[in-house]
Design a protein around this motif. Structure first.
Motif, short mmCIF file in Angstrom:
data_model
loop_
_atom_site.label_atom_id
_atom_site.label_comp_id
_atom_site.label_asym_id
_atom_site.label_seq_id
_atom_site.Cartn_x
_atom_site.Cartn_y
_atom_site.Cartn_z
N VAL A 1 0.84 -1.20 0.00
CA VAL A 1 0.00 0.00 0.00
C VAL A 1 0.88 1.25 0.00
N ASN A 2 1.56 1.51 1.11
CA ASN A 2 2.44 2.69 1.19
C ASN A 2 3.84 2.23 1.55
N MET A 3 4.64 1.85 0.57
CA MET A 3 5.94 1.27 0.88
C MET A 3 7.04 2.33 0.83
N ASN A 4 8.02 2.13 1.71
CA ASN A 4 9.22 2.97 1.69
C ASN A 4 10.29 2.22 0.89
N TRP A 5 10.36 2.52 -0.40
CA TRP A 5 11.22 1.71 -1.28
C TRP A 5 12.70 1.87 -0.97
N SER A 6 13.08 2.98 -0.31
CA SER A 6 14.51 3.16 -0.03
C SER A 6 15.00 2.11 0.98
N GLU B 1 16.20 -6.04 -5.25
CA GLU B 1 15.42 -6.83 -6.21
C GLU B 1 13.92 -6.51 -6.09
N ILE B 2 13.48 -6.33 -4.85
CA ILE B 2 12.06 -6.03 -4.63
C ILE B 2 11.75 -4.62 -5.12
N ALA B 3 12.62 -3.67 -4.80
CA ALA B 3 12.39 -2.28 -5.24
C ALA B 3 12.32 -2.20 -6.77
N ARG B 4 13.05 -3.09 -7.45
CA ARG B 4 13.08 -3.07 -8.92
C ARG B 4 11.80 -3.70 -9.51
N GLN B 5 11.31 -4.75 -8.85
CA GLN B 5 10.23 -5.54 -9.46
C GLN B 5 8.83 -5.23 -8.93
N ALA B 6 8.76 -4.48 -7.81
CA ALA B 6 7.45 -4.32 -7.16
C ALA B 6 6.98 -2.87 -7.22
#
Ligand code: BTN
Length: 268
Positions: free
Chosen positions: A157-162, A167-172
């Protein structure tokens, strides 16, 4: 210092979910190993008493969130993580239809996400992953001992991508990234529970042609897919969508395959 829990919003969501009359009990944890594991422990103690089901388990954080195929599910705050524990009586009477629970649950998640982002951008990757613009936004983990069915859902929902593994930050993606504005997790939870209720009731009663709705959101139809169908067997072919039973139809040089299980490794 951690972010204080918004108990008011959580309680409002719990009240709304219980008032809808479908869910019998809500257990909300600020932190737990895995809501699926918690549900398994608690329903294991029900000793066949299905009066307490459906029960909803929700967590703000999971320490060992589990995904499909023994993968880890990244489980920080900002991800909606829940497990819905259902008794077999909630399912259609014909056991051969029960494997469709995964597809129906994914579809309910997709329809919920579509209320918050551009609806046509939301797609389903067989059997039950939800994607927005080719990035994964949600996954479903179904577990069962045949008496109790656990529908585990992780929805970004509200993710902190940093803070995310690369791998997750790239694909999600998440609902905030996809919609451009913040959405509160408890608000999404209430919508999702309504959608799950509507979807699973319609399915149980055999009342709606869910396959057509699912097919409209199919990410893989018309594309070349690479699928692992067992430990030592993979196929590559063109996806022709799903059939009336929810099996994935893939055509390769040997003919048409109707897949009941498998892991989609790649598609293009
Ligand atoms: C997947 O795509 O691999 C499925 C992910 C399912 C994650 C959810 S989060 C809530 C519930 N508890 C878990 O440990 N897993 C599911």
């Amino acid at each position: 210092m951690g972010k204080p829990l918004n108990l008011n919003q959580n309680q409002t969501a719990i009240d709304a979910i219980l008032a809808a009359g479908w869910i019998r009990d809500v257990q909300w944890f600020s932190e737990i190993d895995s809501t699926n594991s918690a549900a398994r422990r608690v329903t294991g103690n029900h000793e066949g008493n299905s009066a307490l089901l459906p029960t909803l388990f929700v967590a703000d954080r999971q320490t060992t969130g589990r995904g499909r195929s023994q993968r880890v599910w990244w489980s920080p705050e900002g991800c909606l993580m829940l497990t819905l524990a259902l008794s077999g009586q909630t399912l259609p009477s014909r056991p051969e239809e029960w494997s469709q629970l995964a597809l129906l649950s994914g579809m309910a998640v997709a329809n919920t996400v579509a209320q918050f982002v551009e609806p046509n951008s939301v797609q389903l990757k067989w059997p039950n992953d939800v994607y927005v613009l080719e990035k994964k936004i949600a996954g479903v983990l179904i577990e069962s001992d045949t008496k109790v069915w656990l529908v585990g859902i992780g929805l970004n929902v509200n993710m902190n991508w940093s803070a995310a593994p690369k791998e997750i930050a790239r694909q999600a993606t998440c609902m905030r990234s996809a919609s451009g504005c913040g959405v509160e997790v408890p608000v999404v939870l209430v919508e999702l529970m309504e959608e799950l209720h509507r979807t699973l009731e319609g399915w149980r009663r055999g009342e709606f042609a869910w396959q057509a709705e699912w097919q409209q959101r199919c990410l893989l139809t018309g594309r070349v897919v690479h699928i692992r169908i067992s430990d030592n067997r993979e196929i590559i072919g063109r996806c022709e969508g799903i059939d009336a039973c929810g099996r994935l139809i893939v055509r390769d040089e040997h003919g048409v395959h109707q897949l009941t299980a498998g892991e989609v490794l790649a598609w293009h």
